[in-house]
Structure formats: C-alpha cells, structure tokens
Design a protein around this motif. Structure first.
Motif, mmCIF file in Angstrom:
data_model
loop_
_atom_site.group_PDB
_atom_site.id
_atom_site.type_symbol
_atom_site.label_atom_id
_atom_site.label_comp_id
_atom_site.label_asym_id
_atom_site.label_seq_id
_atom_site.Cartn_x
_atom_site.Cartn_y
_atom_site.Cartn_z
ATOM 1 N N VAL A 27 48.980 -12.262 -10.993
ATOM 2 C CA VAL A 27 48.598 -12.844 -9.705
ATOM 3 C C VAL A 27 47.494 -12.029 -9.042
ATOM 4 O O VAL A 27 46.552 -12.590 -8.476
ATOM 5 C CB VAL A 27 49.822 -12.949 -8.769
ATOM 6 C CG1 VAL A 27 49.396 -13.425 -7.382
ATOM 7 C CG2 VAL A 27 50.865 -13.898 -9.350
ATOM 8 N N HIS A 28 47.592 -10.697 -9.129
ATOM 9 C CA HIS A 28 46.627 -9.820 -8.460
ATOM 10 C C HIS A 28 45.906 -8.955 -9.488
ATOM 11 O O HIS A 28 46.539 -8.354 -10.357
ATOM 12 C CB HIS A 28 47.342 -8.911 -7.451
ATOM 13 C CG HIS A 28 48.073 -9.658 -6.371
ATOM 14 N ND1 HIS A 28 47.438 -10.180 -5.277
ATOM 15 C CD2 HIS A 28 49.389 -9.991 -6.244
ATOM 16 C CE1 HIS A 28 48.320 -10.787 -4.502
ATOM 17 N NE2 HIS A 28 49.510 -10.689 -5.067
ATOM 18 N N TRP A 29 44.584 -8.882 -9.379
ATOM 19 C CA TRP A 29 43.779 -7.999 -10.216
ATOM 20 C C TRP A 29 42.399 -7.841 -9.587
ATOM 21 O O TRP A 29 42.042 -8.511 -8.614
ATOM 22 C CB TRP A 29 43.655 -8.528 -11.646
ATOM 23 C CG TRP A 29 42.904 -9.821 -11.770
ATOM 24 C CD1 TRP A 29 41.564 -9.996 -11.930
ATOM 25 C CD2 TRP A 29 43.466 -11.140 -11.749
ATOM 26 N NE1 TRP A 29 41.257 -11.331 -11.994
ATOM 27 C CE2 TRP A 29 42.400 -12.052 -11.901
ATOM 28 C CE3 TRP A 29 44.780 -11.630 -11.635
ATOM 29 C CZ2 TRP A 29 42.602 -13.432 -11.923
ATOM 30 C CZ3 TRP A 29 44.969 -13.002 -11.650
ATOM 31 C CH2 TRP A 29 43.896 -13.888 -11.799
ATOM 32 N N SER A 30 41.620 -6.945 -10.169
ATOM 33 C CA SER A 30 40.221 -6.769 -9.788
ATOM 34 C C SER A 30 39.479 -6.299 -11.026
ATOM 35 O O SER A 30 40.059 -6.193 -12.113
ATOM 36 C CB SER A 30 40.081 -5.748 -8.655
ATOM 37 O OG SER A 30 40.331 -4.437 -9.135
ATOM 38 N N ALA A 31 38.209 -5.969 -10.875
ATOM 39 C CA ALA A 31 37.432 -5.481 -12.009
ATOM 40 C C ALA A 31 37.951 -4.141 -12.512
ATOM 41 O O ALA A 31 37.644 -3.736 -13.639
ATOM 42 C CB ALA A 31 35.958 -5.370 -11.629
ATOM 43 N N THR A 32 38.733 -3.458 -11.696
ATOM 44 C CA THR A 32 39.211 -2.117 -12.068
ATOM 45 C C THR A 32 40.723 -1.974 -12.054
ATOM 46 O O THR A 32 41.233 -0.913 -12.394
ATOM 47 C CB THR A 32 38.612 -1.063 -11.118
ATOM 48 O OG1 THR A 32 38.969 -1.391 -9.768
ATOM 49 C CG2 THR A 32 37.094 -1.015 -11.248
ATOM 50 N N SER A 33 41.463 -2.998 -11.671
ATOM 51 C CA SER A 33 42.917 -2.875 -11.601
ATOM 52 C C SER A 33 43.595 -4.022 -12.321
ATOM 53 O O SER A 33 43.101 -5.164 -12.318
ATOM 54 C CB SER A 33 43.388 -2.844 -10.142
ATOM 55 O OG SER A 33 43.134 -4.080 -9.502
#
Length: 392
Positions: A27-33
């Motif tokens: 559900v949650h992410w980013s380019a680094t997480s």
C-alpha cells in the motif's frame, strides 16, 4: 504472506481483468522505501511484466540496434537470468505514446509467448523457460500508423491474438506446442485496434469478447465463430473489456474518435445493437487504460486522468476524481484499486460510494506499463527500471 497467492502469467493477470484475490498487498512505498529490488532494463517498452513462480518475463526494444528482446529475471533479486533477441527488423512507424515493445508476453509455465511486428507481418514466437526458442510464426499482416501491440492470450491449448489493423483484419488462434493455426476468423471493417480479448464463461457458454473493428463482438474461443455483435459505438479501441458476475454484464470503454462506455448483456445472438445494451454513457470513458470491476462498482480512468466510479448494475455515478494523466490499466486487490499515472505516481483508492484515497506513492520514474501483482509483491515498469515493491 498472502492467504491467496497467484502467479501473474499474462496481460491483466490470470483472469485477464486486473483483479487479484490477494489480501496482504503493498500500500505504501516510495523510490527509496519498501522496494525489494530495482533492476535496470536493457531496453525500452510499455509491455507489462509477467510472473510465474520464481521468474519474471518482460519484453524490451533497443531502437539503436532494431532488436526486440525477451528478458527473464530472478524474482527474488531482479538479476537477469537470460536475454534473447526475438527479432531484429526495421522499426515500425508508431504513435508517440506507443513503444516498440508494447505487447505483454504470456506463459503457461512451460513456454513463454511473445508478439512483435516484423515489417508488415505479425511475428509470434515461443520460448521455453531456459530461453530456447521453440517456434516462430507470422500468422498474418499488420499495418497501422500507430504501431503494433497484440498481447497473446492463452486459452486451453491455444494462443489467441488480435490482428485488427488497417487491412484484412483477423483474429487467430495458434497451437501452443508448435504455432500452427487452429482457427482464423476474418474481421469486417479493416480498422486498427489494440484490444486484448476477455475470455469468460458468460450466459452459459465460453465467450471471447473484444472491442475493435468498429464494433463490440463475442466469439467462441474454441472455434472462432462469432456469437453476437454490436455496431460501433466508435472506430478504434485499446482498452480491454471486463465482466461483472453479479449483474452478468460485460463492460467496454473506448475509443476514437468518440468516447463511450457500454454495459452489455452477453446472452445474445447475431446483431444485438438495439437490444442488449443495458446502460451507456459518454461520461468518463477511457481510450487506453483498461477499466476494472471491484465488488459492485465499475471504475474507469480517462487518459486525461479523471476517474469515474459507477454502480455496475445501474450506471449511476458514485464519484469522480482527478488523479493525473494515465495510460496504465487498473488493478485491484483487498478492496482497493491501484491507479498508476504517467508520472509514476500510484494512487491507492478504497472501493466504496465515496472517493477515499488510502495512499499516494511516487516511484521517481515515468510509467506507461500496467502493473503486475503476485504473491504479495507489486511489479512496476518505469522508463528505465523494473521495480519489485513489498515484502522480501
């Protein structure tokens, strides 16, 4: 781990409609997480990744060498296991939003099937899981000023491809084992289209429904014989159909030059233009992104990025929201729909009578390919990389 885990073996997944029964999904992410790995791809393309067991398959093109590639990656690490040049041929003329590797491959766990354009012929090839070519065929011509895309669809022993183009259009079924033609059905209107068919048991029979060739039509996937047809409602289509079991309706969205959404009863015979359209609207229609059915809602995002959520049975509009220009098709899991816009921003939206955004995630690359979801992991293809998102 997900309570229900699946491979994602072809365009839009195992049901050809973008849906997943998995529960524990990212559900949650980013380019680094929350990135399991990020793999640089040796080529460009808009084809989606497919997943089977511990392997990922994806196509790419190298315009500088005119090569079309099939890649096999390790699911755990993203490392390249093997790479094959499927075809080396002059680059076709294409629309600026298309690519030279737009057709998503398909696999049955024994062979991987890919389709490209070889000058003026559709070119289909099969490889085993170790990268050995098993067969190649050119089942028919293909000409379009917008370029090529025909994703192979698997049904029983068949590989089925859409050959709608600006010429003698056709649908064709090839034998998986050797590529020989099992049936080939001509289409009437000689107009380019890029819709991958949806195959389902509907109205008591196996049906293959697709839009394109200035119509919406249903065929017997066993023989290629047409069951029913609806004229129009426009000329060209890209988005794939979806089916809502609760209402028994099949939905299409398209196209060019006019935009329409149709909800259709699939129990007809012959020309059913005047009798089997249950509801229709021009509001919110998509040309490129394929829609989705989740619970009792039909969701569609226009190319300009405006989402419309309709009650599937009635066509009543529940809500609409602007989420950014989008060409990737929708996927759903755990009561949520994933909207990936062209900037690589993924909006995760909870299904319900009101708009409710659960998350907004940025990957840091432009994205035109549709996502894949398998075994609790999400796979996104960016301009340069393939991302695996979720738990290791």
């Amino acid at each position: 781990m997900p309570s229900v885990a699946e491979d994602w073996p072809c365009w839009r997944g195992p049901r050809l409609d973008g849906s997943s029964p998995e529960i524990n999904v990212p559900v949650h992410w980013s380019a680094t997480s929350n990135i399991v790995w990020k793999a640089e791809l040796p080529g460009q393309g808009h084809a989606s990744p497919i997943v089977f067991g511990e392997r990922i398959f994806i196509t790419a093109a190298r315009p500088e060498t005119e090569q079309r590639l099939l890649l096999c990656l390790d699911r755990s690490t993203g490392n390249l296991i093997w790479q094959q040049t499927v075809l080396a041929a002059p680059l076709e003329h294409k629309h600026f939003l298309n690519s030279f590797a737009s057709s998503t491959p398909a696999t049955d766990g024994k062979l991987v099937f890919v389709a490209f354009l070889d000058r003026h012929q559709m070119f289909v090839a099969a490889y085993d899981l170790n990268g050995k070519q098993k067969w190649t065929v050119r089942p028919g011509p293909f000409a379009s000023m917008h370029g090529f895309c025909s994703s192979p669809i698997l049904y029983q022993e068949k590989v089925i491809l859409n050959g709608d183009h600006d010429g003698d259009s056709y649908l064709v079924a090839l034998n998986r084992a050797d590529g020989r033609v099992l049936w080939k059905t001509p289409r009437e209107n000689h107009t380019r289209s890029y819709c991958a068919p949806l195959i389902r048991d509907m109205a008591g029979r196996s049906q293959m429904v697709l839009s394109g060739d200035k119509c919406v039509a249903s065929y017997d996937p066993n023989t290629g014989r047409r069951y029913w047809v609806i004229d129009g409602p426009t000329e060209q289509f890209v988005a794939s159909p979806v089916y809502h079991e609760n209402s028994g309706l099949v939905f299409i969205t398209g196209g060019f030059p006019d935009h329409h959404i149709l909800a259709i009863r699939p129990d007809g015979t012959g020309n059913v233009t005047q009798t089997h359209i249950v509801w229709r609207t021009t509001q919110g229609a998509a040309y490129v992104p394929s829609p989705i059915i989740e619970r009792d809602y039909f969701l569609v995002v226009s190319d300009a990025g405006v989402v419309h959520c309709f009650e599937a049975k009635t066509g009543k509009l529940a809500w609409k929201e602007h989420l950014g220009e989008e060409h990737a098709s929708l996927i759903s899991a755990a009561g949520q729909v994933y909207f990936l816009n062209d900037k690589g921003v993924m909006n995760v939206v909870k299904i319900g009578p009101q708009f409710e955004r659960v998350a907004q995630n940025e990957i840091g690359e432009k994205c035109f390919a549709s996502p894949a979801l398998s075994n609790g992991q999400l796979f996104l293809r960016g301009d340069k990389h393939l991302f695996c998102i979720g738990r290791k």
